[in-house]
Design an enzyme around this catalytic site. Structure first.
Site, PDB file in Angstrom:
ATOM      1  N   CYS A 285       0.856  -1.188   0.000  1.00 41.75           N
ATOM      2  CA  CYS A 285       0.000   0.000   0.000  1.00 41.75           C
ATOM      3  C   CYS A 285       0.887   1.231   0.000  1.00 41.75           C
ATOM      4  O   CYS A 285       1.879   1.295   0.737  1.00 41.75           O
ATOM      5  CB  CYS A 285      -0.898  -0.008   1.237  1.00 41.75           C
ATOM      6  SG  CYS A 285      -2.008   1.413   1.360  1.00 41.75           S
TER       7      CYS A 285
ATOM      8  N   HIS B 280      -8.959  -3.437  -2.625  1.00 38.19           N
ATOM      9  CA  HIS B 280      -8.059  -2.622  -1.802  1.00 38.19           C
ATOM     10  C   HIS B 280      -8.530  -1.167  -1.742  1.00 38.19           C
ATOM     11  O   HIS B 280      -8.600  -0.579  -0.658  1.00 38.19           O
ATOM     12  CB  HIS B 280      -6.645  -2.717  -2.397  1.00 38.19           C
ATOM     13  CG  HIS B 280      -5.604  -1.961  -1.641  1.00 38.19           C
ATOM     14  ND1 HIS B 280      -4.690  -2.591  -0.838  1.00 38.19           N
ATOM     15  CD2 HIS B 280      -5.312  -0.629  -1.578  1.00 38.19           C
ATOM     16  CE1 HIS B 280      -3.877  -1.674  -0.304  1.00 38.19           C
ATOM     17  NE2 HIS B 280      -4.228  -0.488  -0.744  1.00 38.19           N
ATOM     18  N   GLU B 281      -8.856  -0.592  -2.900  1.00 38.30           N
ATOM     19  CA  GLU B 281      -9.254   0.820  -2.930  1.00 38.30           C
ATOM     20  C   GLU B 281     -10.624   1.024  -2.289  1.00 38.30           C
ATOM     21  O   GLU B 281     -10.842   2.023  -1.592  1.00 38.30           O
ATOM     22  CB  GLU B 281      -9.224   1.366  -4.357  1.00 38.30           C
ATOM     23  CG  GLU B 281      -7.872   1.267  -5.048  1.00 38.30           C
ATOM     24  CD  GLU B 281      -6.693   1.800  -4.247  1.00 38.30           C
ATOM     25  OE1 GLU B 281      -6.853   2.766  -3.472  1.00 38.30           O
ATOM     26  OE2 GLU B 281      -5.595   1.231  -4.391  1.00 38.30           O
TER      27      GLU B 281
ATOM     28  N   HIS C 256     -10.163   1.226   1.359  1.00 38.56           N
ATOM     29  CA  HIS C 256      -9.736   2.566   1.798  1.00 38.56           C
ATOM     30  C   HIS C 256     -10.939   3.472   2.039  1.00 38.56           C
ATOM     31  O   HIS C 256     -10.963   4.243   3.006  1.00 38.56           O
ATOM     32  CB  HIS C 256      -8.822   3.222   0.759  1.00 38.56           C
ATOM     33  CG  HIS C 256      -7.376   2.880   0.894  1.00 38.56           C
ATOM     34  ND1 HIS C 256      -6.650   3.145   2.034  1.00 38.56           N
ATOM     35  CD2 HIS C 256      -6.517   2.297   0.023  1.00 38.56           C
ATOM     36  CE1 HIS C 256      -5.399   2.738   1.867  1.00 38.56           C
ATOM     37  NE2 HIS C 256      -5.287   2.214   0.649  1.00 38.56           N
TER      38      HIS C 256
END
Length: 163
Positions: free
Chosen positions: A89, A131-132, A135
């Site tokens: 990351c 993953h995004e 976030h």
């Protein structure tokens, strides 16, 4: 616009659930330009708005030569047997750990004109979409590690020169 500085682990914006984007105004257009500019440097597969200090639901991606963005993304499908994949990351620089991810992901959201768009893929694209989106929900990949790996990751974070 401009490539923005990436916020690092420990910054509260990375642990905050992002707000949905309502009106698509000049500020949102500028955010998308900054997200695109920030994902272009080599080695970057995605940048979420919180990583550049903006608490809104948007991210950019740069996978296999395809660069784009999505506003208000929501995961609508995850499929296949979850598997451990090496993950890093930008907000936790220099550290990579095996992380459980689904091999296929599909998200829907909107573009700057308010039209519904869909992104999907396998491999790096599936990983980036998960993953995004994490976030935007205030989750870092470190949060997904098993207890032993997380302990090791936190030790490495504390010993890093950027923390």
């Amino acid at each position: 616009m401009t490539e923005r500085q990436i916020r690092l682990f420990g910054d509260p914006v990375l642990k905050t659930v992002s707000d949905p984007i309502g009106t698509i105004d000049a500020g949102v257009h500028g955010l998308v330009e900054d997200l695109i500019d920030s994902v272009l440097p080599p080695g970057r597969a995605g940048v979420a708005a919180p990583q550049i200090g903006v608490n809104l639901r948007a991210f950019s991606y740069n996978v296999d030569g395809e660069v784009g963005y999505i506003l208000n993304p929501e995961i609508v499908e995850l499929s296949g047997e979850p598997e451990l994949v090496d993950e890093g990351c930008l907000s936790v620089p220099g550290l990579w750990f095996p992380t459980m991810r689904y091999p296929f992901a599909r998200v829907t959201g909107t573009d700057l004109e308010g039209h519904t768009i869909e992104l999907s893929g396998t491999g790096v694209m599936a990983q980036a979409l998960q993953h995004e989106t994490d976030h935007l929900n205030g989750t870092l990949y470190l949060d997904r590690l098993d207890k032993e790996r997380r302990r090791e990751a936190m030790k490495q974070v504390r010993e890093s020169d950027w923390f």
